[in-house]
Scaffold this motif. Structure first.
Motif, PDB file in Angstrom:
ATOM      1  N   UNK A  62       0.834  -1.211   0.000  1.00  0.00           N
ATOM      2  CA  UNK A  62       0.000   0.000   0.000  1.00  0.00           C
ATOM      3  C   UNK A  62       0.859   1.248   0.000  1.00  0.00           C
ATOM      4  N   UNK A  63       1.898   1.254   0.834  1.00  0.00           N
ATOM      5  CA  UNK A  63       2.755   2.435   0.916  1.00  0.00           C
ATOM      6  C   UNK A  63       3.500   2.674  -0.389  1.00  0.00           C
ATOM      7  N   UNK A  64       4.064   1.632  -0.970  1.00  0.00           N
ATOM      8  CA  UNK A  64       4.828   1.788  -2.210  1.00  0.00           C
ATOM      9  C   UNK A  64       3.937   2.222  -3.359  1.00  0.00           C
ATOM     10  N   UNK A  65       2.738   1.659  -3.481  1.00  0.00           N
ATOM     11  CA  UNK A  65       1.831   2.058  -4.559  1.00  0.00           C
ATOM     12  C   UNK A  65       1.432   3.518  -4.421  1.00  0.00           C
ATOM     13  N   UNK A  66       1.195   3.968  -3.191  1.00  0.00           N
ATOM     14  CA  UNK A  66       0.779   5.360  -2.979  1.00  0.00           C
ATOM     15  C   UNK A  66       1.935   6.324  -3.190  1.00  0.00           C
ATOM     16  N   UNK A  67       3.104   5.998  -2.648  1.00  0.00           N
ATOM     17  CA  UNK A  67       4.254   6.895  -2.751  1.00  0.00           C
ATOM     18  C   UNK A  67       4.801   6.964  -4.166  1.00  0.00           C
ATOM     19  N   UNK A  68       4.749   5.870  -4.914  1.00  0.00           N
ATOM     20  CA  UNK A  68       5.316   5.869  -6.266  1.00  0.00           C
ATOM     21  C   UNK A  68       4.571   6.805  -7.202  1.00  0.00           C
ATOM     22  N   UNK A  69       3.323   7.129  -6.876  1.00  0.00           N
ATOM     23  CA  UNK A  69       2.566   8.092  -7.684  1.00  0.00           C
ATOM     24  C   UNK A  69       2.982   9.516  -7.359  1.00  0.00           C
ATOM     25  N   UNK A  70       3.431   9.748  -6.126  1.00  0.00           N
ATOM     26  CA  UNK A  70       3.751  11.092  -5.663  1.00  0.00           C
ATOM     27  C   UNK A  70       5.217  11.472  -5.852  1.00  0.00           C
ATOM     28  N   UNK A  71       6.130  10.490  -5.840  1.00  0.00           N
ATOM     29  CA  UNK A  71       7.561  10.802  -5.864  1.00  0.00           C
ATOM     30  C   UNK A  71       8.326   9.617  -6.431  1.00  0.00           C
ATOM     31  N   UNK A  72       9.644   9.823  -6.596  1.00  0.00           N
ATOM     32  CA  UNK A  72      10.529   8.750  -7.058  1.00  0.00           C
ATOM     33  C   UNK A  72      10.853   7.837  -5.877  1.00  0.00           C
ATOM     34  N   UNK A  73      10.477   6.592  -5.985  1.00  0.00           N
ATOM     35  CA  UNK A  73      10.648   5.636  -4.895  1.00  0.00           C
ATOM     36  C   UNK A  73      11.801   4.695  -5.222  1.00  0.00           C
ATOM     37  N   UNK A  74      12.714   4.529  -4.260  1.00  0.00           N
ATOM     38  CA  UNK A  74      13.836   3.609  -4.389  1.00  0.00           C
ATOM     39  C   UNK A  74      13.731   2.599  -3.254  1.00  0.00           C
ATOM     40  N   UNK A  75      13.376   1.346  -3.535  1.00  0.00           N
ATOM     41  CA  UNK A  75      13.244   0.347  -2.467  1.00  0.00           C
ATOM     42  C   UNK A  75      14.610  -0.167  -2.017  1.00  0.00           C
TER      43      UNK A  75
END
Length: 421
Positions: free
Chosen positions: A180-193
């Motif tokens: 849930x967090x990754x799907x939401x954050x990836x729309x708002x910013x560049x996500x690096x796991x």
């Protein structure tokens, strides 16, 4: 007169599109002008300006996020410059910290936004709310500065350029709240796991865990940086193969031979932070600072901020056509060209298939006609042979009749001669 002028000059001055200049005409120089010094001037000016990088750190407590950030920037980030703390009504707090890093005359204004309390509660339903609110707030402030008539210089950029999301090394793939967090954050910013505490897993376990995470990221269609921005980023192909990065942090140094390295010492051995066989720390640092820092800033402005701004303007009733810029116009033109190309290729393939079918039909018709003519020729040859056989038979009968009638004629002639005598 304007209509006559338009008819006379029709097609000579095509519309270059929104926010564009007409095409230029290349010229040949008769003498050097010193244009080769322009990149040097640009480099000197850019070098004097400060660079900015805003990182948000998200992950459960106890994953070594603070130690890792100290390791990442080779310094102690405890002492803050311009400290600021934004308390939230939720359990998760937002704590931006500002730093200045200088290396060889290059200044980096670093902002690290920590999110303590994330994932620590049993009910994690509202853990993302303050994080998303903070990201959107930075977009709103930047958009307000763009519209402000008093701002004529560069706008202070507090937008989040990258979200470092720390994943617990469980070895069982993504948890539900991670998805849930990754799907939401990836729309708002560049996500690096990132896989935290990589020294708690063996090399085989890390490889298997990475495969599970990649499977989950693809299954849930989670965009990550830079894998989801391949067409806009150059030179990061080798780094993409290490996503998600397995990292280690350490504030202590250990002597290994004649080298003083950051490491973690255990009874069974020493784990080096910057050893590529032990973790992907080196690749992550190269991604953030040496290869993709400009790409992080540009994708934040051109992709995520553009989407936020467009959504905000559309919510105020403005039509979508006003929101188009050069990139959107180019994308529309390229998409139309690609569609036209595909349509032409499809029609060309249809014409080719139709031509092949007609050629095959013609060949089939000619083959059938040839077979009919061959059969007719065979019948005529057989009939000719039949008549030839009949003719030969009649010829033989005639020859037999002639041969049989010749002795009788001779005997009659001889008897007539005898009687005359």
């Amino acid at each position: 007169m304007p209509l006559e002028f338009a008819h006379q000059h029709n097609g000579q001055f095509p519309d270059p599109g929104p926010w564009r200049h007409p095409p230029t005409r290349p010229l040949q120089l008769s003498a050097p002008l010193g244009l080769e010094t322009l990149p040097v001037q640009r480099f000197s000016k850019v070098r004097r300006a400060a660079y900015g990088l805003n990182l948000m750190v998200v992950g459960e407590s106890g994953l070594g996020k603070t130690t890792f950030m100290n390791t990442l920037f080779n310094t102690d980030l405890k002492e803050e410059i311009l400290p600021k703390k934004i308390h939230s009504t939720q359990t998760v707090e937002i704590q931006p910290s500002y730093y200045e890093l200088v290396e060889d005359g290059v200044l980096l204004n670093l902002c690290i936004v920590d999110t303590p309390g994330f994932g620590d509660e049993l009910n994690r339903e509202h853990n993302l709310t303050p994080i998303i609110q903070y990201i959107d707030q930075q977009y709103e402030e930047y958009m307000a500065a763009e519209r402000h008539p008093g701002i004529r210089k560069a706008i202070p950029d507090t937008r989040i350029h990258a979200v470092l999301y720390f994943i617990t090394p469980t070895g069982h793939g993504l948890k539900e709240h991670d998805v849930k967090a990754l799907k939401t954050l990836s729309v708002k910013a560049n996500v690096i796991p990132l896989i935290a505490k990589a020294d708690t897993m063996t090399a085989e376990e890390k490889k298997a865990f990475k495969a599970l995470l990649l499977r989950d990221l693809n299954a849930y269609q989670i965009s990550t940086f830079p894998s989801s921005y391949e067409h806009e980023i150059d030179g990061a192909d080798d780094l993409m193969s290490h996503i998600p990065f397995s990292v280690i942090g350490s504030d202590s140094f250990t002597l290994i031979g004649n080298r003083r390295v950051r490491a973690r010492s255990y009874r069974w051995g020493v784990v080096e932070v910057e050893n590529t066989e032990h973790s992907d720390f080196v690749y992550l640092r190269e991604l953030l600072l040496a290869t993709c820092l400009h790409d992080l800033v540009e994708s934040t402005h051109g992709v995520h901020y553009h989407e936020h701004r467009a959504k905000a303007l559309r919510s105020n009733g403005r039509p979508a056509s006003i929101l188009e810029c050069d990139d959107a116009y180019d994308f529309q033109i390229d998409s139309t060209k690609q569609q036209n190309k595909q349509e032409m290729e499809r029609k060309e393939e249809q014409i080719r298939q139709s031509f092949i079918e007609k050629v095959q039909e013609k060949e089939h018709a000619l083959r059938e006609r040839e077979e009919r003519l061959t059969a007719l020729r065979a019948d005529m040859v057989a009939e000719l042979e039949h008549y030839k056989t009949l003719l030969e038979a009649e010829q033989r009968e005639l020859d037999e009749l002639v041969s049989n009638s010749r002795p009788n004629t001779l005997s009659k002639n001889s008897s007539k001669l005898f009687k005359a005598k």
